[in-house]
Write a protein that holds these residues in place. Structure first.
Motif, PDB file in Angstrom:
ATOM      1  N   UNK A 138      37.692  29.754  56.476  1.00 45.31           N
ATOM      2  CA  UNK A 138      36.565  30.059  55.616  1.00 45.31           C
ATOM      3  C   UNK A 138      37.048  30.056  54.166  1.00 45.31           C
ATOM      4  N   UNK A 139      36.393  29.287  53.328  1.00 43.79           N
ATOM      5  CA  UNK A 139      36.654  29.385  51.893  1.00 43.79           C
ATOM      6  C   UNK A 139      35.343  29.808  51.241  1.00 43.79           C
ATOM      7  N   UNK A 140      35.371  29.938  49.908  1.00 52.07           N
ATOM      8  CA  UNK A 140      34.138  30.346  49.223  1.00 52.07           C
ATOM      9  C   UNK A 140      32.997  29.368  49.476  1.00 52.07           C
ATOM     10  N   UNK A 141      33.355  28.082  49.691  1.00 51.59           N
ATOM     11  CA  UNK A 141      32.319  27.055  49.797  1.00 51.59           C
ATOM     12  C   UNK A 141      32.018  26.589  51.218  1.00 51.59           C
ATOM     13  N   UNK A 142      33.038  26.546  52.058  1.00 50.28           N
ATOM     14  CA  UNK A 142      32.827  25.927  53.371  1.00 50.28           C
ATOM     15  C   UNK A 142      33.455  26.706  54.525  1.00 50.28           C
TER      16      UNK A 142
END
Ligand SMILES: [Zn+2]
Length: 154
Positions: A138-142
């Motif tokens: 999990x990243x901030x975007x995806x």
């Protein structure tokens, strides 16, 4: 490119033990600690839920003090970092719920934790308590599904 995930036998044994010990209708979980090699995240320690964790049918809230102690001990032992967390779902196939995603987003936004990416390992349990394991970065975007290997290479 997303990294591959490898969970050592020791860490996987802890997860299996906790899953076997828990009442089947309640979620359980813990933190994941290990080493970030860029294209490989190696999980060397899986935390148990801790005495003050909150467990219900559709969510698991870990015991934060217990998690902090585990993280300090692992860092002391071999500089293992907090990589993410594992928890069970009472259904297959496993996938992060909206509650899970909201909690991961809070971790990524917390400046004290300084996560660039967060590893989510979910163990879906079917009616026979057979486990189906899947992982996401999990990243901030995806939210990206990633391959996960369990135990030592044969
Ligand atoms: Zn969940």
């Amino acid at each position: 490119m997303s990294p591959a995930i490898h969970v050592t036998t020791a860490a996987w044994d802890t997860i299996r033990r906790e899953v076997a010990a828990g009442p089947s209708h309640l979620e359980t979980g813990g933190i994941l600690l290990g080493h970030d090699f860029g294209d490989l995240l190696q999980v060397t320690v899986a935390g148990d839920p801790g005495r003050n964790s909150q467990r219900s049918r559709d969510r698991f809230l870990r015991d934060s003090d217990h998690a902090a102690q585990l993280a300090a001990r692992a860092w002391e032992a071999d500089r293992a970092q907090w990589l993410g967390e594992w928890h069970t779902h009472p259904a297959t196939p496993p996938a992060p719920s909206s509650i899970d995603l909201a909690s991961y987003a809070r971790h990524l936004q917390d400046p004290d934790l300084s996560f660039d990416r967060f590893l989510s390992v979910i163990i879906g349990l079917d009616d026979q308590r057979q486990a189906l394991v899947a992982a996401w970065i999990i990243t901030r975007d995806v939210v990206t599904p990633v391959p996960i290997g369990l135990g030592d290479p044969q």
